[in-house]
Design an enzyme around this catalytic site. Structure first.
Site, mmCIF file in Angstrom:
data_model
loop_
_atom_site.group_PDB
_atom_site.id
_atom_site.type_symbol
_atom_site.label_atom_id
_atom_site.label_comp_id
_atom_site.label_asym_id
_atom_site.label_seq_id
_atom_site.Cartn_x
_atom_site.Cartn_y
_atom_site.Cartn_z
ATOM 1 N N THR A 82 1.049 -27.732 37.248
ATOM 2 C CA THR A 82 1.624 -26.688 38.092
ATOM 3 C C THR A 82 3.031 -27.103 38.537
ATOM 4 O OG1 THR A 82 0.497 -27.606 40.020
ATOM 5 C CG2 THR A 82 -0.626 -25.817 38.857
ATOM 6 N N THR A 130 5.186 -27.300 41.386
ATOM 7 C CA THR A 130 5.526 -28.251 42.451
ATOM 8 C C THR A 130 4.949 -29.628 42.145
ATOM 9 O OG1 THR A 130 5.620 -26.480 44.079
ATOM 10 C CG2 THR A 130 5.355 -28.718 44.935
ATOM 11 N N CYS A 131 3.728 -29.639 41.646
ATOM 12 C CA CYS A 131 3.047 -30.900 41.341
ATOM 13 C C CYS A 131 3.768 -31.668 40.237
ATOM 14 C CB CYS A 131 1.605 -30.624 40.918
ATOM 15 S SG CYS A 131 0.697 -29.570 42.065
ATOM 16 N N SER A 132 4.188 -30.965 39.203
ATOM 17 C CA SER A 132 4.803 -31.604 38.035
ATOM 18 C C SER A 132 6.288 -31.888 38.216
ATOM 19 C CB SER A 132 4.635 -30.703 36.802
ATOM 20 O OG SER A 132 3.275 -30.556 36.481
ATOM 21 N N LEU A 167 4.285 -35.473 41.890
ATOM 22 C CA LEU A 167 3.893 -36.562 40.992
ATOM 23 C C LEU A 167 5.089 -37.401 40.544
ATOM 24 C CD1 LEU A 167 1.788 -38.125 39.370
ATOM 25 C CD2 LEU A 167 1.937 -36.354 37.612
#
Length: 182
Positions: free
Chosen positions: A53, A55-57, A61
């Protein structure tokens, strides 16, 4: 969750690389427990709505991955990224993100996330049940510091991000180190 609370005991069904398996996909199943990940260590755990996703990627992270050397200097043994995704998805995401430092934990059924009180419905995005975004410093299986994004709710129209960022957690660790040194 609150500071001082012991993490829930669960078993995570993981896939680990094993060259003895052979073939183009040399992985085998390996169950790991909460204790396997957290006992006897001081770690950062951050959890997010889903692998791959935006924001996560793009931010969360990669920020933890890049900040790993500084986190180690601040007394962190490991950094774990958890999501309510299966091991196949988490391993592929780790591969595409070219992770060298952050380790992924698949919470495929959401059991750990549910027991943490962080399982939310994200049907509004077509995700189903997922984790609310949070981070924590865990010391020997006990929550030392907790960083939960505001607005915990099912089908949240937004994806709050900031409280659980690597920058916020690093700020806490710097202050904690100063307090210990004083």
């Amino acid at each position: 969750m609150k500071v001082g609370v012991k993490l829930p005991e669960v078993t995570f069904h993981t896939r680990v690389r094993d060259e003895s398996v052979g073939g183009p996909n040399p992985y085998r199943w390996e169950d790991k427990t909460t204790a396997d990940y957290f006992a006897g260590k001081r770690v950062i755990l951050f959890s997010l709505p889903g692998a791959f996703t935006p924001t996560c990627s793009t931010y969360q992270l990669p920020g933890y991955e890049k900040g790993y050397p500084e986190f180690k200097e601040l007394g962190i043994d490991d950094i774990y990224c958890m999501s309510v995704n299966d091991s196949f998805v988490m391993n592929k995401w780790a591969q595409t993100q070219e992770l060298k430092n952050v380790k992924v934990i698949p919470d495929g059924s959401g059991e750990f996330t549910r027991k943490m009180g962080m399982l939310v419905d994200k049907d509004n995005l077509g995700f189903g049940m997922r984790s609310w975004r949070y981070a924590a410093v865990i010391n020997d299986g006990v929550i030392e510091a907790w960083f939960e994004e505001p607005g915990l709710m099912d089908n949240c129209p937004d994806d709050p991000y900031g409280v659980s960022s690597p920058e916020t957690v690093k700020e806490y660790l710097v202050e904690a180190a100063k307090a210990t040194a004083a």
